[in-house]
Scaffold this active site. Structure first.
Site, PDB file in Angstrom:
ATOM      1  N   GLU A 247      39.435  25.716  57.874  1.00  0.00           N
ATOM      2  CA  GLU A 247      39.023  26.727  58.012  1.00  0.00           C
ATOM      3  C   GLU A 247      38.198  27.610  58.852  1.00  0.00           C
ATOM      4  O   GLU A 247      37.725  28.352  58.191  1.00  0.00           O
ATOM      5  CB  GLU A 247      38.553  26.727  56.373  1.00  0.00           C
ATOM      6  CG  GLU A 247      39.631  25.885  55.106  1.00  0.00           C
ATOM      7  CD  GLU A 247      39.289  25.791  54.003  1.00  0.00           C
ATOM      8  OE1 GLU A 247      40.174  25.989  53.076  1.00  0.00           O
ATOM      9  OE2 GLU A 247      38.189  25.711  53.337  1.00  0.00           O
TER      10      GLU A 247
ATOM     11  N   ASN B 205      31.754  25.986  56.866  1.00  0.00           N
ATOM     12  CA  ASN B 205      32.341  25.306  55.291  1.00  0.00           C
ATOM     13  C   ASN B 205      32.201  24.302  53.867  1.00  0.00           C
ATOM     14  O   ASN B 205      31.109  23.506  54.020  1.00  0.00           O
ATOM     15  CB  ASN B 205      33.847  24.503  56.364  1.00  0.00           C
ATOM     16  CG  ASN B 205      35.533  24.705  54.986  1.00  0.00           C
ATOM     17  OD1 ASN B 205      35.144  23.308  54.377  1.00  0.00           O
ATOM     18  ND2 ASN B 205      36.123  25.483  55.314  1.00  0.00           N
TER      19      ASN B 205
ATOM     20  N   HIS C 197      46.472  22.456  37.860  1.00  0.00           N
ATOM     21  CA  HIS C 197      45.142  22.165  38.827  1.00  0.00           C
ATOM     22  C   HIS C 197      44.634  20.913  38.854  1.00  0.00           C
ATOM     23  O   HIS C 197      43.910  20.685  37.666  1.00  0.00           O
ATOM     24  CB  HIS C 197      44.834  23.518  38.982  1.00  0.00           C
ATOM     25  CG  HIS C 197      42.967  23.736  40.394  1.00  0.00           C
ATOM     26  ND1 HIS C 197      42.419  23.567  39.836  1.00  0.00           N
ATOM     27  CD2 HIS C 197      43.549  23.379  41.284  1.00  0.00           C
ATOM     28  CE1 HIS C 197      41.438  23.559  41.172  1.00  0.00           C
ATOM     29  NE2 HIS C 197      42.757  23.992  42.238  1.00  0.00           N
TER      30      HIS C 197
ATOM     31  N   GLU D  44      41.842  20.235  40.978  1.00  0.00           N
ATOM     32  CA  GLU D  44      40.542  19.573  42.115  1.00  0.00           C
ATOM     33  C   GLU D  44      40.227  18.500  42.281  1.00  0.00           C
ATOM     34  O   GLU D  44      38.934  17.507  41.287  1.00  0.00           O
ATOM     35  CB  GLU D  44      39.519  20.627  41.881  1.00  0.00           C
ATOM     36  CG  GLU D  44      38.291  20.732  42.785  1.00  0.00           C
ATOM     37  CD  GLU D  44      38.924  20.736  44.156  1.00  0.00           C
ATOM     38  OE1 GLU D  44      38.280  19.785  44.805  1.00  0.00           O
ATOM     39  OE2 GLU D  44      39.927  21.810  44.712  1.00  0.00           O
TER      40      GLU D  44
ATOM     41  N   HIS E 106      45.913  21.529  48.485  1.00  0.00           N
ATOM     42  CA  HIS E 106      44.305  22.761  49.272  1.00  0.00           C
ATOM     43  C   HIS E 106      43.898  21.345  49.913  1.00  0.00           C
ATOM     44  O   HIS E 106      43.328  20.561  49.495  1.00  0.00           O
ATOM     45  CB  HIS E 106      43.720  23.628  48.667  1.00  0.00           C
ATOM     46  CG  HIS E 106      45.065  24.828  48.004  1.00  0.00           C
ATOM     47  ND1 HIS E 106      44.867  25.877  48.146  1.00  0.00           N
ATOM     48  CD2 HIS E 106      46.528  24.448  48.159  1.00  0.00           C
ATOM     49  CE1 HIS E 106      45.651  26.715  48.499  1.00  0.00           C
ATOM     50  NE2 HIS E 106      46.975  25.790  47.235  1.00  0.00           N
ATOM     51  N   GLU E 107      42.982  22.134  50.879  1.00  0.00           N
ATOM     52  CA  GLU E 107      41.913  21.247  51.707  1.00  0.00           C
ATOM     53  C   GLU E 107      42.623  20.099  52.732  1.00  0.00           C
ATOM     54  O   GLU E 107      41.896  19.250  52.607  1.00  0.00           O
ATOM     55  CB  GLU E 107      40.565  21.436  51.030  1.00  0.00           C
ATOM     56  CG  GLU E 107      40.540  22.540  50.892  1.00  0.00           C
ATOM     57  CD  GLU E 107      39.976  22.777  49.285  1.00  0.00           C
ATOM     58  OE1 GLU E 107      40.573  24.343  48.911  1.00  0.00           O
ATOM     59  OE2 GLU E 107      41.313  22.356  48.752  1.00  0.00           O
TER      60      GLU E 107
ATOM     61  N   GLU F 164      48.113  24.916  51.663  1.00  0.00           N
ATOM     62  CA  GLU F 164      47.086  25.762  52.544  1.00  0.00           C
ATOM     63  C   GLU F 164      46.712  25.181  53.684  1.00  0.00           C
ATOM     64  O   GLU F 164      47.530  25.859  54.405  1.00  0.00           O
ATOM     65  CB  GLU F 164      45.444  25.540  51.305  1.00  0.00           C
ATOM     66  CG  GLU F 164      44.681  26.575  52.064  1.00  0.00           C
ATOM     67  CD  GLU F 164      43.210  26.641  51.596  1.00  0.00           C
ATOM     68  OE1 GLU F 164      43.047  27.610  50.606  1.00  0.00           O
ATOM     69  OE2 GLU F 164      42.897  25.247  50.879  1.00  0.00           O
TER      70      GLU F 164
ATOM     71  N   GLU G 270      41.497  33.442  50.315  1.00  0.00           N
ATOM     72  CA  GLU G 270      40.536  33.318  49.329  1.00  0.00           C
ATOM     73  C   GLU G 270      38.927  33.894  50.494  1.00  0.00           C
ATOM     74  O   GLU G 270      38.064  34.263  50.055  1.00  0.00           O
ATOM     75  CB  GLU G 270      40.145  31.720  48.560  1.00  0.00           C
ATOM     76  CG  GLU G 270      39.872  30.514  49.766  1.00  0.00           C
ATOM     77  CD  GLU G 270      39.699  29.169  49.474  1.00  0.00           C
ATOM     78  OE1 GLU G 270      40.128  29.132  48.202  1.00  0.00           O
ATOM     79  OE2 GLU G 270      40.339  28.335  49.921  1.00  0.00           O
TER      80      GLU G 270
END
Length: 704
Positions: A172, A194, A414, A416, A484-485, A503, A509
């Site tokens: 990122e 990050n 979602h 996480e 993501h990530e 992502e 974002e």
């Protein structure tokens, strides 16, 4: 579909001369030469149209606790060559059919002292080279630990590169454009903060690496089919301009635990004097195995909205309450908590998102912050953070399920993980069954923060295996996955097309975290998207973030017309309209393009391309004869001139052009746009001016 494989005596592509083997691409433009140095070190070199792309470069491995390693003292014991040609159909993609055509050379090399052998397999396509190491079954090489892979990519000069810092945990970063010789000097300034990051060298960069030589040759280095192996970075020797592979280590510092028989990922080099050829290459996909999912009817492209951007900007929160100093799942009693009044994922608000999606023809709604644990999720490196099945008191899963179904809307779950990979694997079957029970057929996963087990990295071998486990497990439950990530994609979506998006780069974002460079999306298609589609989450119409959250002074560094162009430029079968409904309601005429643009394509044309400066791409709708064009521009205003010769001859079309207004500028006037309409045919040429950080979008509908 056509497909054939012929032995070497039919194709005469390989010959031996002075211990060298030569392989040519099907069109003859590329030549790869393999040879052994006097000490038995394997090397390769690559030319394009008789000009060097890669100078002679070494191959091999340094092994842990092994004085011999796999670096030299080899002899060639066998060579096999073949040609392959097939056309395969995509489940989803930038086109419905892809040609896979290459010539192949497999060189078996033996290390006499150790009686160990390796096969180095080269595949030469019309757009470039892929090669990998293969460790066949043998009694003298069974289990071994990689200290470092010693693959080299020797450049021919001080190329211009578009790079991000080499890192074990994040991609990122904003891209830096510089000469190779300037990377060391600029490295520290290229590193931004990050949630998890670890650089390894001040000349280290990540793939996919895009470069341009002084003679105009575009060169791209990447990898394909990253399975059960560590992710590769590149470390530059900036005096000789030689890149060496640098694998991500595990918690013990090892770069890979291998059991033969086994193969490495493919190392890829794409080159052309036309940047559009780089974008058009499907070599990364072709180096992956065919689809392993027998029934793919449940895998469908999705255009969605969601309860997300309001949390990213700070307008709303993921957490439900401010009452608890810490959370322990199964212990903390949420029934006694006072709601904080900012929690976005509540039943009433989610219903409003479902209504908006249904009104405007979207397929799905993503909701983040629906499950307990968000009050205490980040920065503590907790192993048991979420259970992925327990909703907050104000989120009624059954009511949402029934309401969404009544409106014809699919809900997107979602998950996480907070980097706690062990915890996710413990809960994954129960979580995916929960999704099946409540009508969720797609999940967005996240890996924010340091990886747990502690000491592991986002891109080390065992965590790569975790991501792959999740993809395959999701397929068992007929769930589409958007990580993501996680690690950058390497074409595995061909084998597992339920991996519908990722992502793995600096997404939208970050426009709410201080902004990104205005040319960012003119580079991503040449870098991050070389391995697969990106869930970039475009469609931001309000560029001043303080209007959503007065405490956030970030600015989205694009124009509104640029945001529309992203829906074509940034390919993904999973596309979000990321902004808030109230911002779309202010610009309904521009929002119409987002409503109209498809997410499934039958054909793509790359009209203009210069990495870091501009991109113009046209795509044909999979379900009609309509075309859509997107342009993204860099930091300097530019007039884009394109031909519509891709349209069908003899037919007339109605074009609606969404462009920057004359006074548009990403800093000072980002919402200035104009919409014009005109009749067009395949003979039409258009000239459209894009502002700084701007762009345009065109819908081209067959006239009735």
């Amino acid at each position: 579909m056509k497909k054939y494989l012929l032995p070497s005596f039919f194709i005469l592509l390989v010959f031996q001369l002075c211990n060298a083997q030569e392989l040519k691409s099907p069109n003859g433009n590329f030549t790869m030469t393999f040879s052994l140095l006097n000490d038995g070190t394997p090397t390769y070199a690559l030319t394009y149209k008789n000009k060097a792309v890669i100078k002679p470069s070494k191959l091999g491995f340094e092994l842990k606790d092994d004085k011999n390693s796999l670096l030299n003292h080899f002899t060639v014991s066998d060579t096999k060559s073949a040609t392959f040609d097939e056309t395969w159909k995509t489940v989803w993609g930038e086109e419905t059919a892809i040609r896979n055509h290459y010539n192949e050379l497999a060189v078996t090399i033996n290390q006499k002292e150790t009686n160990r052998k390796i096969i180095i397999r080269f595949r030469l396509f019309d757009e470039g080279l892929g090669f990998r190491y293969e460790f066949p079954e043998q009694k003298d090489l069974i289990y071994f630990v990689i200290k470092e892979e010693r693959t080299e990519f020797a450049m021919t000069g001080d190329h211009t590169a578009f790079w991000i810092p080499g890192d074990y945990d994040t991609q990122e970063y904003d891209y830096t454009e510089s000469k190779l010789s300037e990377i060391r000097k600029l490295f520290k300034s290229a590193v931004s903060s990050n949630a998890s990051q670890k650089q390894f060298s001040d000349t280290g960069v990540q793939t996919s690496l895009m470069m341009k030589a002084n003679d105009g040759l575009y060169i791209n280095i990447h990898e394909a089919a990253l399975i059960n192996y560590s992710c590769m970075n590149l470390d530059l020797e900036d005096k000789t301009f030689v890149f060496q592979s640098h694998l991500t280590p595990d918690a013990q510092g090892n770069k890979g635990h291998i059991q033969a028989p086994s193969v490495s990922p493919w190392r890829t080099i794409i080159a052309s004097y036309d940047a559009r050829d780089v974008l058009a290459s499907r070599m990364t996909l072709n180096l992956n195995d065919p689809c392993k999912i027998e029934d793919t009817s449940w895998i469908k492209p999705v255009k969605y909205v969601g309860v997300w951007w309001e949390m990213i900007t700070g307008k709303s929160s993921w957490s439900y309450t401010n009452d608890f100093p810490s959370i322990q799942l199964g212990v903390t009693d949420y029934s006694k908590a006072k709601p904080n009044g900012t929690h976005g994922a509540n039943t009433k608000h989610v219903k409003e998102s479902i209504d908006f999606a249904a009104l405007h023809g979207f397929d799905g709604v993503l909701v983040e912050g629906w499950n307990v644990g968000w009050e205490d999720w980040f920065g503590h490196e907790k192993d048991y953070v979420f259970d992925f099945v327990t909703p907050y008191p104000d989120f009624d899963v059954v009511e949402i399920k029934n309401y969404a179904k009544s409106k014809g809307i699919k809900m997107i779950m979602h998950h996480e993980t907070s980097g706690a990979t062990r915890n996710y694997e413990r809960h994954i079957d129960k979580a995916f069954q929960f999704m099946n029970n409540h009508g969720y057929d797609a999940v967005k996963t996240g890996y924010v923060g340091n990886i747990i087990p502690l000491g592991e990295h986002h891109y080390s071998q065992s965590i790569i295996n975790h991501y792959q486990y999740c993809v395959e497990k999701a397929a068992e439950y007929k769930i589409m996955l958007n990580a993501h990530e996680s690690v950058r994609p390497t074409g595995i979506c061909r084998t597992y097309p339920n991996m519908i998006g990722n992502e793995a780069a600096r997404g939208t974002e970050f426009q709410a975290f201080g902004g990104s460079k205005p040319n960012h999306t003119t580079i991503l298609p040449f870098t991050r998207l070389m391995g697969g589609p990106m869930d970039y989450t475009p469609g931001i119409f309000e560029m001043d973030i303080s209007k959503l959250n007065p405490a956030n002074n970030s600015h989205v560094n694009t124009t509104l017309a640029n945001q529309l162009g992203l829906y074509v430029v940034m390919y993904s079968p999973l596309q979000m309209a990321a902004d808030l409904p109230e911002n779309y309601n202010r610009f309904l005429d521009a929002f119409q393009f987002i409503k109209n643009v498809p997410v499934a394509w039958t054909e793509s044309k790359y009209l203009e391309a210069e990495p870091g400066y501009y991109l113009t791409i046209a795509r044909k709708d999979k379900n009609s004869n309509n075309w859509f064009v997107g342009n993204n521009n860099g930091v300097k205003p530019r007039t884009s001139t394109i031909s519509l010769d891709f349209l069908e001859k003899g037919k007339k079309y109605d074009a609606t052009i969404y462009a920057d207004a004359k006074d548009a500028d990403y800093k000072t006037n980002p919402q200035a746009y104009k919409i014009t309409k005109q009749k067009v045919t395949n003979k039409t040429k258009l000239s459209i001016t894009s502002a700084a950080g701007g762009g345009y979008a065109i819908s081209i509908v067959e006239s009735k």
